[in-house]
Design an enzyme around this catalytic site. Sequence first.
Site, PDB file in Angstrom:
ATOM      1  N   ASP A   1      -1.284  -0.662   5.021  1.00 27.45           N
ATOM      2  CA  ASP A   1      -1.855   0.682   5.024  1.00 27.45           C
ATOM      3  C   ASP A   1      -1.314   1.500   6.190  1.00 27.45           C
ATOM      4  OD1 ASP A   1      -4.331   2.532   4.157  1.00 27.45           O
ATOM      5  OD2 ASP A   1      -4.306   2.400   6.333  1.00 27.45           O
TER       6      ASP A   1
ATOM      7  N   GLU B   1       1.462   4.034  -4.255  1.00 25.31           N
ATOM      8  CA  GLU B   1       0.926   2.704  -4.534  1.00 25.31           C
ATOM      9  C   GLU B   1       1.837   1.917  -5.478  1.00 25.31           C
ATOM     10  OE1 GLU B   1      -1.619   1.515  -3.063  1.00 25.31           O
ATOM     11  OE2 GLU B   1      -2.935   3.166  -2.455  1.00 25.31           O
TER      12      GLU B   1
ATOM     13  N   ASP C   1      -5.409  -2.344  -2.263  1.00 23.93           N
ATOM     14  CA  ASP C   1      -6.669  -1.600  -2.237  1.00 23.93           C
ATOM     15  C   ASP C   1      -6.673  -0.467  -3.267  1.00 23.93           C
ATOM     16  OD1 ASP C   1      -5.276   0.603  -1.149  1.00 23.93           O
ATOM     17  OD2 ASP C   1      -5.714   0.010   0.893  1.00 23.93           O
TER      18      ASP C   1
ATOM     19  N   ASP D   1       0.842  -1.190   0.000  1.00 21.53           N
ATOM     20  CA  ASP D   1       0.000   0.000   0.000  1.00 21.53           C
ATOM     21  C   ASP D   1       0.879   1.243   0.000  1.00 21.53           C
ATOM     22  OD1 ASP D   1      -2.330   1.409  -0.054  1.00 21.53           O
ATOM     23  OD2 ASP D   1      -3.003   0.886   1.953  1.00 21.53           O
ATOM     24  N   GLY D   2       0.315   2.325  -0.481  1.00 23.28           N
ATOM     25  CA  GLY D   2       0.990   3.611  -0.469  1.00 23.28           C
ATOM     26  C   GLY D   2       0.112   4.634   0.220  1.00 23.28           C
TER      27      GLY D   2
ATOM     28  N   HIS E   1      -9.890   0.156   4.677  1.00 22.19           N
ATOM     29  CA  HIS E   1     -10.519   0.784   5.839  1.00 22.19           C
ATOM     30  C   HIS E   1     -11.873   0.156   6.179  1.00 22.19           C
ATOM     31  CE1 HIS E   1      -7.338   3.624   5.278  1.00 22.19           C
ATOM     32  NE2 HIS E   1      -7.805   3.994   4.110  1.00 22.19           N
TER      33      HIS E   1
END
Length: 245
Positions: free
Chosen positions: A138, A50, A72, A10-11, A126
Amino acid sequence: MSDRIIAACDGAAKGNPGPAGWAWVIADAAGRPERWEAGPLGRATNNVGELTALHRLLEAVAPGTSVEVRMDSQYAMKAVTQWLPNWKRNGWRTAAGKPVANQELVRGIDALLADRDVEFRYVPAHRVDGDPLNAIADQAASDAAVTQQAAGTAHGAALIPVPAPERSAPAPRPRSGTGARKRPAGAASATGAGDPGTGRRSGPRTIKAKFRGTCPCGRSYAAGESIAKLGTRWGHPGCEAAVAG
């Protein structure tokens, strides 16, 4: 060919662009988080974060590895699974004839995919019932964006980042005339400390943290400490004004 491993990446960017970071986490054969890494990107966009996370993850797994990558970011996933072949045929230009954005990262990912068996899986972000590996990535990416420091098992970090708790969407309020009860004047709000005489909320609703985490201010909080929702993150209730500013 090795057995398939499971990983997530994730970024994050605090602003778009803004202070950014990337992270990945790899699980062991039983699906437990085993190793992770995160790093800063200075000022960058979410998309750069990302793509960098995916690039760094692929670099971390040996050629010939079979890996399921959970993400995501629909942009990053579509870039490498749907759009990339056409970009290559068009000389790294889009259908509109413009140069492909973040081309250096996309080219690097393309080269790494050539000798790795990668299956991509999209997971919503989330969510209370979301993917735990993605939640760890995340949190680690968000922490790296805030602190602008590298972290991970290769840097001596013994603990896996613990994501802040996510909440389910609040139940809709009943409309007027459907049995909703009015709050008596002077009563405290159920979602925060009340302002005597008005019943208005004067601070964020707090809960007890189940796990340790990092506030958007960059300082950590411990399990059992009172925390509040600050934008999309959890942190110290007193940091609400600083985050809003």
